[in-house]
Design an enzyme around this catalytic site. Structure first.
Site, PDB file in Angstrom:
ATOM      1  N   ASN A  88       0.878  -1.178   0.000  1.00 22.36           N
ATOM      2  CA  ASN A  88       0.000   0.000   0.000  1.00 22.36           C
ATOM      3  C   ASN A  88       0.913   1.225   0.000  1.00 22.36           C
ATOM      4  O   ASN A  88       1.492   1.563   1.032  1.00 22.36           O
ATOM      5  CB  ASN A  88      -0.903  -0.020   1.242  1.00 22.36           C
ATOM      6  CG  ASN A  88      -1.683   1.284   1.393  1.00 22.36           C
ATOM      7  OD1 ASN A  88      -1.795   2.061   0.437  1.00 22.36           O
ATOM      8  ND2 ASN A  88      -2.215   1.521   2.579  1.00 22.36           N
ATOM      9  N   LYS A 111       0.210   4.255  -0.192  1.00 19.65           N
ATOM     10  CA  LYS A 111      -0.393   5.472   0.382  1.00 19.65           C
ATOM     11  C   LYS A 111      -0.171   6.650  -0.578  1.00 19.65           C
ATOM     12  O   LYS A 111      -0.190   6.454  -1.784  1.00 19.65           O
ATOM     13  CB  LYS A 111       0.186   5.754   1.770  1.00 19.65           C
ATOM     14  CG  LYS A 111       0.058   4.543   2.696  1.00 19.65           C
ATOM     15  CD  LYS A 111       0.501   4.857   4.103  1.00 19.65           C
ATOM     16  CE  LYS A 111       0.578   3.596   4.926  1.00 19.65           C
ATOM     17  NZ  LYS A 111      -0.220   3.688   6.147  1.00 19.65           N
ATOM     18  N   HIS A 128      -9.794   1.132   4.428  1.00 18.07           N
ATOM     19  CA  HIS A 128      -8.540   1.323   5.173  1.00 18.07           C
ATOM     20  C   HIS A 128      -8.823   2.265   6.350  1.00 18.07           C
ATOM     21  O   HIS A 128      -9.609   3.208   6.229  1.00 18.07           O
ATOM     22  CB  HIS A 128      -7.470   1.910   4.252  1.00 18.07           C
ATOM     23  CG  HIS A 128      -6.106   1.884   4.863  1.00 18.07           C
ATOM     24  ND1 HIS A 128      -5.709   2.816   5.794  1.00 18.07           N
ATOM     25  CD2 HIS A 128      -5.078   1.034   4.707  1.00 18.07           C
ATOM     26  CE1 HIS A 128      -4.474   2.539   6.176  1.00 18.07           C
ATOM     27  NE2 HIS A 128      -4.061   1.448   5.531  1.00 18.07           N
ATOM     28  N   GLU A 175      -7.245   4.650   7.543  1.00 16.54           N
ATOM     29  CA  GLU A 175      -6.992   6.075   7.278  1.00 16.54           C
ATOM     30  C   GLU A 175      -8.201   6.716   6.590  1.00 16.54           C
ATOM     31  O   GLU A 175      -8.514   7.878   6.831  1.00 16.54           O
ATOM     32  CB  GLU A 175      -5.701   6.232   6.457  1.00 16.54           C
ATOM     33  CG  GLU A 175      -4.479   6.011   7.338  1.00 16.54           C
ATOM     34  CD  GLU A 175      -3.233   5.522   6.628  1.00 16.54           C
ATOM     35  OE1 GLU A 175      -3.156   5.594   5.387  1.00 16.54           O
ATOM     36  OE2 GLU A 175      -2.325   5.036   7.334  1.00 16.54           O
ATOM     37  N   GLU A 198      -5.901  -5.144  10.287  1.00 16.70           N
ATOM     38  CA  GLU A 198      -4.859  -4.156  10.565  1.00 16.70           C
ATOM     39  C   GLU A 198      -5.198  -3.425  11.860  1.00 16.70           C
ATOM     40  O   GLU A 198      -6.026  -2.487  11.843  1.00 16.70           O
ATOM     41  CB  GLU A 198      -4.787  -3.123   9.441  1.00 16.70           C
ATOM     42  CG  GLU A 198      -4.442  -3.686   8.086  1.00 16.70           C
ATOM     43  CD  GLU A 198      -3.860  -2.610   7.183  1.00 16.70           C
ATOM     44  OE1 GLU A 198      -2.730  -2.797   6.731  1.00 16.70           O
ATOM     45  OE2 GLU A 198      -4.506  -1.571   6.967  1.00 16.70           O
ATOM     46  N   GLY A 226       1.986   2.096  10.828  1.00 12.88           N
ATOM     47  CA  GLY A 226       2.945   3.191  10.739  1.00 12.88           C
ATOM     48  C   GLY A 226       3.688   3.490  12.028  1.00 12.88           C
ATOM     49  O   GLY A 226       4.355   4.523  12.129  1.00 12.88           O
ATOM     50  N   SER A 277       2.734  -2.292  10.402  1.00 10.22           N
ATOM     51  CA  SER A 277       4.175  -2.405  10.671  1.00 10.22           C
ATOM     52  C   SER A 277       4.744  -3.790  10.361  1.00 10.22           C
ATOM     53  O   SER A 277       5.572  -4.306  11.114  1.00 10.22           O
ATOM     54  CB  SER A 277       4.482  -2.003  12.116  1.00 10.22           C
ATOM     55  OG  SER A 277       4.127  -0.644  12.316  1.00 10.22           O
TER      56      SER A 277
HETATM   57  C1  PEP Z   1      -1.073   0.185   5.825  1.00  7.64           C
HETATM   58  O1  PEP Z   1      -1.089   1.361   5.523  1.00  7.64           O
HETATM   59  O2  PEP Z   1      -1.975  -0.573   5.398  1.00  7.64           O
HETATM   60  C2  PEP Z   1      -0.008  -0.306   6.676  1.00  7.64           C
HETATM   61  C3  PEP Z   1      -0.081  -1.521   7.122  1.00  7.64           C
HETATM   62  O3  PEP Z   1       1.010   0.559   6.970  1.00  7.64           O
HETATM   63  P1  PEP Z   1       2.406   0.226   7.709  1.00  7.64           P
HETATM   64  O4  PEP Z   1       2.924  -1.074   7.119  1.00  7.64           O
HETATM   65  O5  PEP Z   1       3.269   1.369   7.382  1.00  7.64           O
HETATM   66  O6  PEP Z   1       2.104   0.068   9.134  1.00  7.64           O
END
Ligand code: PEP
Length: 250
Positions: free
Chosen positions: A9, A11, A95, A97, A167, A173, A212
């Site tokens: 992803n 972003k 997601h 976000e 997630e 992040g 992460s």
């Molecule tokens: C994500 O944005 O779906 C994500 C898992 O981000 P990160 O791996 O940076 O935590």
């Protein structure tokens, strides 16, 4: 046996020049990894570039969001069929976000899931609890509510045509992901909830883990019985990291 899937992803990062370098390195890196599936979800303006570079490779591509509507006066929105025009196999739906920053509700996410399937794409449907919810012991309650919104709309047979991603929002992040055991417990909870309605659908649906995921924890996470792959944010912007996670899945 569920085939593992690793999805990057991106972003809101990248530009034409850096994307090219990253995509070419990923193609080269995963070329010989034939035992799992790989994809990148790029910012919408770069779908044409992703299609041009990734077609005829073993790396699929997709988008990070879309409208639940096929057409209309929705300034700034992108319809599902427009993503299909650029060869998208996947689209991330719900997601955290977008849930948080754009107030996307469970019913809207469910409508998007159905719209993606109707246009022949695989939605990557994200669920997960915030830190506050986690600390209050509400993980299962929150994940069940998010999951049920889609199950109530399209049923378990529809759900298993897409991909799920658990997630935990507190892990995204932050560099501090869930332990493999904690992650497995929630993945297993999700699969059992689907199994309660349809055992075959539960056995089939792929549940990715996100938050992460890095080279350091990927192999352990991916070795858990109900973790069928990874949704990777920041680490997917570094070719060697992403390729190493793909290697672990392979
Ligand atoms: C994500 O944005 O779906 C994500 C898992 O981000 P990160 O791996 O940076 O935590």
């Amino acid at each position: 046996m569920r085939r593992k899937l690793v999805v990057g992803n991106w972003k809101m990062y990248g530009n034409l020049e850096s994307n090219k370098v990253l995509l070419e390195a990923i193609i080269k890196g995963v070329h010989d990894y034939r035992n799992a599936d790989y994809a990148v979800c790029v910012p919408t303006p770069y779908l044409f570039q992703a299609q041009a570079i990734l077609q005829d490779t073993n790396v699929a591509w997709g988008a990070q969001n879309m409208s639940q509507f096929e057409a209309g006066a929705f300034t700034g929105s992108v319809a599902p069929h427009m993503l299909v025009d650029f060869g998208c196999s996947y689209v991330i739906i719900g997601h955290s976000e977008r849930r948080e920053l754009c107030n996307e509700s469970d019913p809207v996410v469910a409508a998007k899931f159905e719209a993606a399937l109707n246009d022949g794409m695989k939605p990557i449907f994200c669920v997960g609890e915030t830190r506050e919810e986690y600390e209050s012991g509400l993980t299962e309650q929150v994940v069940a509510r998010q999951l049920d919104a889609v199950l109530n709309r399209i049923g378990p047979k529809g759900l298993c045509q897409g991909v799920l991603a658990y997630e935990p929002v507190w892990a995204i992040g932050t560099g501090r992901g869930a332990t493999p055991q904690k992650a497995q417990a929630v993945h297993s909870f999700i699969r059992n909830r689907v199994a309660h309605l349809d055992k075959a659908a539960a056995a089939k649906v792929r549940i990715l883990h996100g938050g992460s995921v890095r080279v350091a924890n990927a192999a352990q996470l991916l070795s858990m019985p109900d973790i069928d792959g990874a949704l990777v944010g920041h680490a997917s912007l570094v070719a060697e990291e992403f390729v190493a996670i793909c290697r672990a899945a392979n």
